[in-house]
Enzyme design. Structure first.
Site, PDB file in Angstrom:
ATOM      1  CG  ASN A  53       4.185  -3.246  -6.702  1.00  0.00           C
ATOM      2  OD1 ASN A  53       4.958  -3.930  -7.373  1.00  0.00           O
ATOM      3  ND2 ASN A  53       4.449  -2.856  -5.454  1.00  0.00           N
ATOM      4  CD1 TRP A  54       1.018  -7.424 -11.213  1.00  0.00           C
ATOM      5  CD2 TRP A  54       2.298  -8.226 -12.885  1.00  0.00           C
ATOM      6  NE1 TRP A  54       0.224  -7.578 -12.325  1.00  0.00           N
ATOM      7  CE2 TRP A  54       0.981  -8.066 -13.359  1.00  0.00           C
ATOM      8  CE3 TRP A  54       3.275  -8.710 -13.751  1.00  0.00           C
ATOM      9  CZ2 TRP A  54       0.610  -8.384 -14.678  1.00  0.00           C
ATOM     10  CZ3 TRP A  54       2.916  -9.031 -15.058  1.00  0.00           C
ATOM     11  CH2 TRP A  54       1.587  -8.866 -15.513  1.00  0.00           C
ATOM     12  CE  LYS A  55       3.053  -5.437  -3.164  1.00  0.00           C
ATOM     13  NZ  LYS A  55       2.583  -5.422  -1.799  1.00  0.00           N
ATOM     14  CG  HIS A  80       6.433  -0.815  -2.227  1.00  0.00           C
ATOM     15  ND1 HIS A  80       6.389  -1.717  -1.189  1.00  0.00           N
ATOM     16  CD2 HIS A  80       5.200  -0.797  -2.787  1.00  0.00           C
ATOM     17  CE1 HIS A  80       5.165  -2.232  -1.134  1.00  0.00           C
ATOM     18  NE2 HIS A  80       4.425  -1.697  -2.091  1.00  0.00           N
ATOM     19  CD  GLU A 120       5.914  -5.266  -0.335  1.00  0.00           C
ATOM     20  OE1 GLU A 120       6.287  -5.432  -1.508  1.00  0.00           O
ATOM     21  OE2 GLU A 120       4.719  -5.386   0.014  1.00  0.00           O
ATOM     22  CD  GLU A 156       1.458   1.046  -1.823  1.00  0.00           C
ATOM     23  OE1 GLU A 156       0.658   0.518  -2.584  1.00  0.00           O
ATOM     24  OE2 GLU A 156       2.583   0.563  -1.579  1.00  0.00           O
ATOM     25  CB  SER A 163      -6.153  -4.338   1.553  1.00  0.00           C
ATOM     26  OG  SER A 163      -5.151  -5.095   2.219  1.00  0.00           O
ATOM     27  N   GLY A 170      -1.373  -5.889   1.876  1.00  0.00           N
ATOM     28  CA  GLY A 170      -1.449  -7.346   1.894  1.00  0.00           C
ATOM     29  C   GLY A 170      -2.136  -7.920   3.120  1.00  0.00           C
TER      30      GLY A 170
HETATM   31  P1  13P Z   1      -1.962  -5.093  -1.687  1.00  0.00           P
HETATM   32  O1  13P Z   1      -2.930  -4.478  -2.670  1.00  0.00           O
HETATM   33  O2  13P Z   1      -1.702  -6.539  -1.939  1.00  0.00           O
HETATM   34  O3  13P Z   1      -2.339  -4.756  -0.282  1.00  0.00           O
HETATM   35  O4  13P Z   1      -0.535  -4.374  -1.960  1.00  0.00           O
HETATM   36  C1  13P Z   1      -0.472  -3.001  -2.004  1.00  0.00           C
HETATM   37  C2  13P Z   1       0.866  -2.597  -2.452  1.00  0.00           C
HETATM   38  O5  13P Z   1       1.841  -2.728  -1.732  1.00  0.00           O
HETATM   39  C3  13P Z   1       0.993  -2.045  -3.809  1.00  0.00           C
HETATM   40  O6  13P Z   1       2.244  -1.448  -3.998  1.00  0.00           O
END
Ligand code: 13P
Length: 254
Positions: free
Chosen positions: A11-13, A97, A99, A171, A217, A177
């Site tokens: 997931n590149w966000k 997600h 976020e 998640e 992570s 993160g």
């Molecule tokens: P990280 O791997 O940077 O912790 O992010 C996880 C994530 O939110 C994937 O959707």
């Protein structure tokens, strides 16, 4: 081979525009692995480039969208619809997600609406759920996850899609993160509970067919241990999916 195969999803966000996306796919070491799927969710703007880059590079990598609007068209400024995504060849969407829940006020009813619409339009959905640190410390992990999932489990469209075109990513918000990963024991326990919940609601066969990815992570240093857990069917990776080296290293662990 794992019973449900393995899905490694990045997931590149809000990272990597078209140029960076092309550079990533050109540099990414890729080889076919039986039963395993690699998928990347780039930003909307990088989707056409990503699709073209994997095609011209002969790399069988699925490309999905990070979001979409439940309506097919209309007065929704700034939004992207399912038919638009399908027109360019997108068949997968990531929904729910944390976020999106936290920064864009996406509630369980809205996420359900998007999920149902996506499934009805023929998309495969990876639905994310997860608890905060306070909720985990307060012993509420399972009740929070159950709440996030219950309307989905109760919906007939979703119920019929579980294990086919609807899969889950667990998640934990505190692991996203932060560099703090759930331990394999914590993750396995939660994944097994989620599979148990699906089994009690929709039956064991469907529960056995649902992929449950772990995200938070994930790095090449911890992925093998997580993947060794029986109820972990892959990873949803943020930071470590941005560089071809680290994402390629994750793929090589499958
Ligand atoms: P990280 O791997 O940077 O912790 O992010 C996880 C994530 O939110 C994937 O959707």
């Amino acid at each position: 081979m794992k019973p449900r195969g393995v899905l490694l999803a990045g997931n590149w966000k809000m990272n990597h525009g078209p140029a960076a996306a092309r550079g990533f796919f050109e540099a990414l070491p890729w080889s076919g692995k039986e039963g395993a799927i690699m998928r990347i969710y780039p930003s909307f703007l990088a989707l056409p480039t990503a699709l073209d880059a994997v095609k011209t590079g002969g790399k069988k990598i699925e490309i999905g969208a990070q979001n979409f609007h439940a309506e097919k068209s209309g007065a929704f400024t700034g939004e992207v619809s399912g038919p638009m995504l399908q027109e360019i060849g997108i068949r997968q969407v990531l929904l729910g997600h944390s976020e999106r829940r936290q920064y864009f006020a996406e509630t369980p009813p809205l996420i359900l609406k998007k999920t149902v619409s996506a499934l009805q339009q023929g998309f495969e959905v990876l639905l994310c759920i997860g608890e905060t640190l306070d909720e985990r410390n307060g012993g509420q992990t399972l009740s929070v996850l159950t709440h996030q999932l219950e309307s989905t489990l109760a919906d007939p469209t979703c119920a019929a899609a579980f294990g086919k075109t609807l899969h889950l990513a667990y998640e934990p918000v505190w692991a996203i993160g932060t560099g703090v990963t759930a331990t394999p024991t914590q993750a396995q326990e939660t994944h097994a509970s989620l599979r148990g919940l699906i089994s009690r609601t929709l039956g064991q066969d469907i529960a056995n067919a649902v992929r449950i990815l772990y995200g938070g992570s994930v790095t090449p240093a911890n992925f093998a241990e997580l993947l060794a857990c029986p109820d972990i069917d892959g990873g949803l990776v943020g930071g470590a999916s941005l560089k071809p080296d680290s994402f390629g290293a994750l793929w090589s662990l499958i």
